[in-house]
Design a protein around this motif. Structure first.
Motif, PDB file in Angstrom:
ATOM      1  N   GLU A 159      44.576  63.406  -9.764  1.00 62.87           N
ATOM      2  CA  GLU A 159      43.883  63.378  -8.479  1.00 62.87           C
ATOM      3  C   GLU A 159      42.503  64.033  -8.575  1.00 62.87           C
ATOM      4  OE1 GLU A 159      45.264  63.864  -3.953  1.00 62.87           O
ATOM      5  OE2 GLU A 159      45.629  65.637  -5.195  1.00 62.87           O
ATOM      6  N   LYS A 160      42.385  65.129  -9.301  1.00 64.43           N
ATOM      7  CA  LYS A 160      41.081  65.783  -9.492  1.00 64.43           C
ATOM      8  C   LYS A 160      40.103  64.841 -10.200  1.00 64.43           C
ATOM      9  CE  LYS A 160      42.830  70.512  -9.714  1.00 64.43           C
ATOM     10  NZ  LYS A 160      43.025  71.690 -10.571  1.00 64.43           N
ATOM     11  N   LEU A 161      40.600  64.124 -11.205  1.00 65.83           N
ATOM     12  CA  LEU A 161      39.744  63.182 -11.934  1.00 65.83           C
ATOM     13  C   LEU A 161      39.311  62.030 -11.027  1.00 65.83           C
ATOM     14  CD1 LEU A 161      41.740  63.191 -15.262  1.00 65.83           C
ATOM     15  CD2 LEU A 161      39.391  64.031 -14.954  1.00 65.83           C
ATOM     16  N   ALA A 162      40.244  61.503 -10.246  1.00 63.54           N
ATOM     17  CA  ALA A 162      39.912  60.418  -9.324  1.00 63.54           C
ATOM     18  C   ALA A 162      38.854  60.876  -8.319  1.00 63.54           C
ATOM     19  CB  ALA A 162      41.168  59.930  -8.599  1.00 63.54           C
ATOM     20  N   LEU A 163      39.028  62.056  -7.762  1.00 66.04           N
ATOM     21  CA  LEU A 163      38.070  62.576  -6.789  1.00 66.04           C
ATOM     22  C   LEU A 163      36.696  62.797  -7.411  1.00 66.04           C
ATOM     23  CD1 LEU A 163      40.347  65.102  -4.862  1.00 66.04           C
ATOM     24  CD2 LEU A 163      39.423  62.931  -4.005  1.00 66.04           C
ATOM     25  N   ALA A 164      36.661  63.208  -8.668  1.00 65.33           N
ATOM     26  CA  ALA A 164      35.380  63.420  -9.350  1.00 65.33           C
ATOM     27  C   ALA A 164      34.571  62.123  -9.408  1.00 65.33           C
ATOM     28  CB  ALA A 164      35.613  63.961 -10.761  1.00 65.33           C
ATOM     29  N   PHE A 165      35.274  60.992  -9.498  1.00 64.87           N
ATOM     30  CA  PHE A 165      34.598  59.690  -9.547  1.00 64.87           C
ATOM     31  C   PHE A 165      34.589  58.991  -8.188  1.00 64.87           C
ATOM     32  CE2 PHE A 165      35.813  60.062 -14.101  1.00 64.87           C
ATOM     33  CZ  PHE A 165      34.539  59.953 -14.640  1.00 64.87           C
ATOM     34  N   ASP A 166      35.066  59.682  -7.140  1.00 63.56           N
ATOM     35  CA  ASP A 166      35.145  59.113  -5.795  1.00 63.56           C
ATOM     36  C   ASP A 166      36.011  57.851  -5.786  1.00 63.56           C
ATOM     37  OD1 ASP A 166      34.630  59.234  -3.064  1.00 63.56           O
ATOM     38  OD2 ASP A 166      32.895  57.903  -3.218  1.00 63.56           O
ATOM     39  N   LEU A 167      37.155  57.947  -6.455  1.00 62.87           N
ATOM     40  CA  LEU A 167      38.108  56.845  -6.528  1.00 62.87           C
ATOM     41  C   LEU A 167      39.463  57.304  -6.009  1.00 62.87           C
ATOM     42  CD1 LEU A 167      37.451  55.648 -10.203  1.00 62.87           C
ATOM     43  CD2 LEU A 167      36.646  54.537  -8.106  1.00 62.87           C
ATOM     44  N   THR A 168      40.334  56.332  -5.710  1.00 62.25           N
ATOM     45  CA  THR A 168      41.725  56.657  -5.428  1.00 62.25           C
ATOM     46  C   THR A 168      42.455  56.774  -6.760  1.00 62.25           C
ATOM     47  OG1 THR A 168      42.463  54.353  -5.350  1.00 62.25           O
ATOM     48  CG2 THR A 168      41.654  55.316  -3.274  1.00 62.25           C
ATOM     49  N   VAL A 169      43.623  57.366  -6.733  1.00 60.98           N
ATOM     50  CA  VAL A 169      44.417  57.479  -7.953  1.00 60.98           C
ATOM     51  C   VAL A 169      44.738  56.088  -8.496  1.00 60.98           C
ATOM     52  CG1 VAL A 169      46.657  58.212  -8.874  1.00 60.98           C
ATOM     53  CG2 VAL A 169      45.333  59.758  -7.405  1.00 60.98           C
ATOM     54  N   SER A 170      45.109  55.162  -7.627  1.00 59.13           N
ATOM     55  CA  SER A 170      45.430  53.811  -8.109  1.00 59.13           C
ATOM     56  C   SER A 170      44.215  53.129  -8.725  1.00 59.13           C
ATOM     57  CB  SER A 170      46.033  52.952  -6.994  1.00 59.13           C
ATOM     58  OG  SER A 170      45.111  52.748  -5.955  1.00 59.13           O
ATOM     59  N   GLU A 171      43.033  53.339  -8.175  1.00 53.44           N
ATOM     60  CA  GLU A 171      41.822  52.751  -8.757  1.00 53.44           C
ATOM     61  C   GLU A 171      41.544  53.318 -10.143  1.00 53.44           C
ATOM     62  OE1 GLU A 171      39.015  51.723  -4.910  1.00 53.44           O
ATOM     63  OE2 GLU A 171      39.158  53.813  -5.566  1.00 53.44           O
ATOM     64  N   LEU A 172      41.912  54.575 -10.348  1.00 57.42           N
ATOM     65  CA  LEU A 172      41.681  55.211 -11.642  1.00 57.42           C
ATOM     66  C   LEU A 172      42.486  54.535 -12.752  1.00 57.42           C
ATOM     67  CD1 LEU A 172      40.108  57.556 -12.908  1.00 57.42           C
ATOM     68  CD2 LEU A 172      42.090  59.009 -12.458  1.00 57.42           C
ATOM     69  N   PHE A 173      43.617  53.925 -12.407  1.00 49.98           N
ATOM     70  CA  PHE A 173      44.467  53.284 -13.403  1.00 49.98           C
ATOM     71  C   PHE A 173      44.236  51.778 -13.516  1.00 49.98           C
ATOM     72  CE2 PHE A 173      46.662  57.275 -12.930  1.00 49.98           C
ATOM     73  CZ  PHE A 173      47.064  57.539 -14.223  1.00 49.98           C
ATOM     74  N   GLN A 174      43.310  51.231 -12.761  1.00 48.86           N
ATOM     75  CA  GLN A 174      43.024  49.797 -12.842  1.00 48.86           C
ATOM     76  C   GLN A 174      41.983  49.539 -13.921  1.00 48.86           C
ATOM     77  OE1 GLN A 174      41.736  48.703  -8.930  1.00 48.86           O
ATOM     78  NE2 GLN A 174      43.772  48.895  -8.047  1.00 48.86           N
ATOM     79  N   MET A 175      42.302  48.618 -14.812  1.00 49.41           N
ATOM     80  CA  MET A 175      41.360  48.216 -15.842  1.00 49.41           C
ATOM     81  C   MET A 175      40.335  47.274 -15.199  1.00 49.41           C
ATOM     82  SD  MET A 175      42.341  49.804 -18.537  1.00 49.41           S
ATOM     83  CE  MET A 175      41.733  49.006 -20.006  1.00 49.41           C
ATOM     84  N   GLU A 176      39.084  47.439 -15.545  1.00 41.66           N
ATOM     85  CA  GLU A 176      38.006  46.628 -14.991  1.00 41.66           C
ATOM     86  C   GLU A 176      37.709  45.458 -15.929  1.00 41.66           C
ATOM     87  OE1 GLU A 176      36.775  47.408 -12.025  1.00 41.66           O
ATOM     88  OE2 GLU A 176      37.927  49.258 -11.922  1.00 41.66           O
TER      89      GLU A 176
END
Length: 79
Positions: free
Chosen positions: A54-71
């Motif tokens: 969650e800290k990592l997601a917030l650092a990038f202004d993303l949700t946790v689920s967005e953090l695990f989505q491959m682009e």
């Protein structure tokens, strides 16, 4: 071969840092985590707690689920 969640997270963090021109130190500062811990996460060498995800997601202004989505624009395996 399917990537594990750790590998997906590591690839995503490296990609997000690259896109923002951030060093591991800058991500560490933005997330409140240590630089060596960021390095271990990116190399899929540690089991990351949900609080730290969650800290990592917030650092990038993303949700946790967005953090695990491959682009689509990410190099390597795409899921």
């Amino acid at each position: 071969m399917d990537m594990r969640a750790r590998e997906i997270l590591g690839k995503k963090l490296r990609w997000l840092r690259f896109m923002r021109h951030w060093s591991q130190e800058e991500l560490a500062h933005a997330s409140g985590l240590h630089r060596t811990y960021i390095s271990a996460i990116e190399r899929a060498k540690c089991n990351v707690s949900l609080d730290n995800v969650e800290k990592l997601a917030l650092a990038f202004d993303l949700t946790v689920s967005e953090l695990f989505q491959m682009e689509a624009s990410m190099p390597g395996d795409r899921r």
